[in-house]
Design a protein around this motif. Sequence first.
Motif, PDB file in Angstrom:
ATOM      1  N   PRO A   1       0.533  -1.365  -0.083  1.00 24.36           N
ATOM      2  CA  PRO A   1       0.052   0.038  -0.049  1.00 24.36           C
ATOM      3  C   PRO A   1       1.008   1.258  -0.015  1.00 24.36           C
ATOM      4  O   PRO A   1       2.141   1.096   0.165  1.00 24.36           O
ATOM      5  N   ALA A   2       0.315   2.323  -0.181  1.00 26.40           N
ATOM      6  CA  ALA A   2       0.934   3.582   0.135  1.00 26.40           C
ATOM      7  C   ALA A   2       1.050   3.974   1.706  1.00 26.40           C
ATOM      8  O   ALA A   2       0.187   3.553   2.526  1.00 26.40           O
ATOM      9  N   ARG A   3       2.028   4.895   1.856  1.00 30.13           N
ATOM     10  CA  ARG A   3       2.060   5.059   3.500  1.00 30.13           C
ATOM     11  C   ARG A   3       1.048   5.793   3.971  1.00 30.13           C
ATOM     12  O   ARG A   3       0.486   6.970   3.405  1.00 30.13           O
TER      13      ARG A   3
ATOM     14  N   VAL B   1      -2.030   4.971   4.032  1.00 33.76           N
ATOM     15  CA  VAL B   1      -3.026   4.607   3.190  1.00 33.76           C
ATOM     16  C   VAL B   1      -3.376   3.065   3.315  1.00 33.76           C
ATOM     17  O   VAL B   1      -3.148   2.267   2.435  1.00 33.76           O
ATOM     18  N   ASN B   2      -4.145   2.726   4.424  1.00 33.23           N
ATOM     19  CA  ASN B   2      -4.437   1.426   4.736  1.00 33.23           C
ATOM     20  C   ASN B   2      -3.160   0.515   4.924  1.00 33.23           C
ATOM     21  O   ASN B   2      -3.418  -0.685   4.712  1.00 33.23           O
ATOM     22  N   ASP B   3      -2.077   1.157   5.525  1.00 35.29           N
ATOM     23  CA  ASP B   3      -0.877   0.235   5.694  1.00 35.29           C
ATOM     24  C   ASP B   3      -0.824  -0.067   7.094  1.00 35.29           C
ATOM     25  O   ASP B   3      -1.763   0.477   7.788  1.00 35.29           O
ATOM     26  N   LEU B   4       0.165  -0.707   7.546  1.00 34.08           N
ATOM     27  CA  LEU B   4       0.406  -0.915   9.206  1.00 34.08           C
ATOM     28  C   LEU B   4       1.673  -0.345   9.574  1.00 34.08           C
ATOM     29  O   LEU B   4       2.659   0.295   8.816  1.00 34.08           O
ATOM     30  N   GLU B   5       1.766  -0.326  11.008  1.00 34.72           N
ATOM     31  CA  GLU B   5       3.110   0.313  11.560  1.00 34.72           C
ATOM     32  C   GLU B   5       4.184  -0.500  11.408  1.00 34.72           C
ATOM     33  O   GLU B   5       5.279  -0.018  11.335  1.00 34.72           O
TER      34      GLU B   5
ATOM     35  N   PHE C   1       4.639   2.865   0.911  1.00 35.01           N
ATOM     36  CA  PHE C   1       5.594   3.907   0.536  1.00 35.01           C
ATOM     37  C   PHE C   1       5.166   5.007   0.338  1.00 35.01           C
ATOM     38  O   PHE C   1       3.958   5.422  -0.100  1.00 35.01           O
ATOM     39  N   GLU C   2       5.968   5.960   0.929  1.00 41.83           N
ATOM     40  CA  GLU C   2       5.606   7.536   0.776  1.00 41.83           C
ATOM     41  C   GLU C   2       5.504   7.752  -0.640  1.00 41.83           C
ATOM     42  O   GLU C   2       4.667   8.829  -1.082  1.00 41.83           O
ATOM     43  N   CYS C   3       6.368   7.259  -1.491  1.00 38.87           N
ATOM     44  CA  CYS C   3       6.351   7.781  -2.987  1.00 38.87           C
ATOM     45  C   CYS C   3       5.193   7.435  -3.771  1.00 38.87           C
ATOM     46  O   CYS C   3       4.864   7.960  -4.884  1.00 38.87           O
ATOM     47  N   PHE C   4       4.588   6.319  -3.162  1.00 34.37           N
ATOM     48  CA  PHE C   4       3.166   5.877  -3.793  1.00 34.37           C
ATOM     49  C   PHE C   4       2.146   7.157  -3.633  1.00 34.37           C
ATOM     50  O   PHE C   4       1.453   7.368  -4.541  1.00 34.37           O
TER      51      PHE C   4
ATOM     52  N   PHE D   1      -8.507   8.011  -1.570  1.00 35.32           N
ATOM     53  CA  PHE D   1      -7.528   9.128  -1.148  1.00 35.32           C
ATOM     54  C   PHE D   1      -7.357  10.190  -2.202  1.00 35.32           C
ATOM     55  O   PHE D   1      -7.130   9.697  -3.212  1.00 35.32           O
ATOM     56  N   GLY D   2      -7.862  11.335  -1.688  1.00 33.30           N
ATOM     57  CA  GLY D   2      -7.915  12.292  -2.535  1.00 33.30           C
ATOM     58  C   GLY D   2      -9.053  11.873  -3.564  1.00 33.30           C
ATOM     59  O   GLY D   2     -10.207  11.570  -3.399  1.00 33.30           O
TER      60      GLY D   2
END
Length: 214
Positions: free
Chosen positions: A133-135, A137-141, A148-151, A181-182
């Motif tokens: 996933p994107a950082r 956006v439904n990811d985990l810690e 990824f932030e770049c996503f 997301f947006g």
Amino acid sequence: MKVLVLADHESKSLYEHYDPEKLKDVDLIIACGDLRQKYLEFFATLSHAPVLYVAGNHDYWYNPRSGCGGCTCIEDRIFEYKGVRILGLGGCMRYHPDVDNQYTEQEMTWRIRKLWWQLKRKGGIDILVTHAPARGVNDLEDLPHQGFECFRGLLEKYEPALFIHGHVHANYGGFKRVDQFGKTVVINAYDHYMFEYPDVVTKVEQTPSGNQDM
């Protein structure tokens, strides 16, 4: 266009209890990683729909040179299908050194930077397909399941209609099948999910929360 997405867990409904009626109206199949080569080839053989795929962090069989029979790898490229521009970026956050299909944030950013000419020539993308996933956006810690932030940068800059990923399983907690997301509808492809494109985009945009299990 009816789209079937797959990721992470083989669907008993579609595979072990195969019924051709379940696939007869599917126009496109997109696999988001961590699935056996044999499983993907099953869909390529028994469905008329093209099968597009990216690699997951557990796809040890993946070899960009040998490919997957009857399927199309869309890693690091924009694949156009019926006018829909689809970009694939497989793999997850690196949590073990020297393991294939794992990337640091910097490494994934570099992969995206190398796509600048394709993105410019195609005028952007309609669907982003990844394993992770994107950082935020439904990811985990935990590091293995961080996005990824770049996503996020790709989503913010090109505003694709859809972002389809896997990697976060339904039993991990906080699972969201469909989110937003947006301007982008986000779909977690875990196991399998079918939807109509672009109808799913309009449906989610019209939902006040932008978050539904559909």
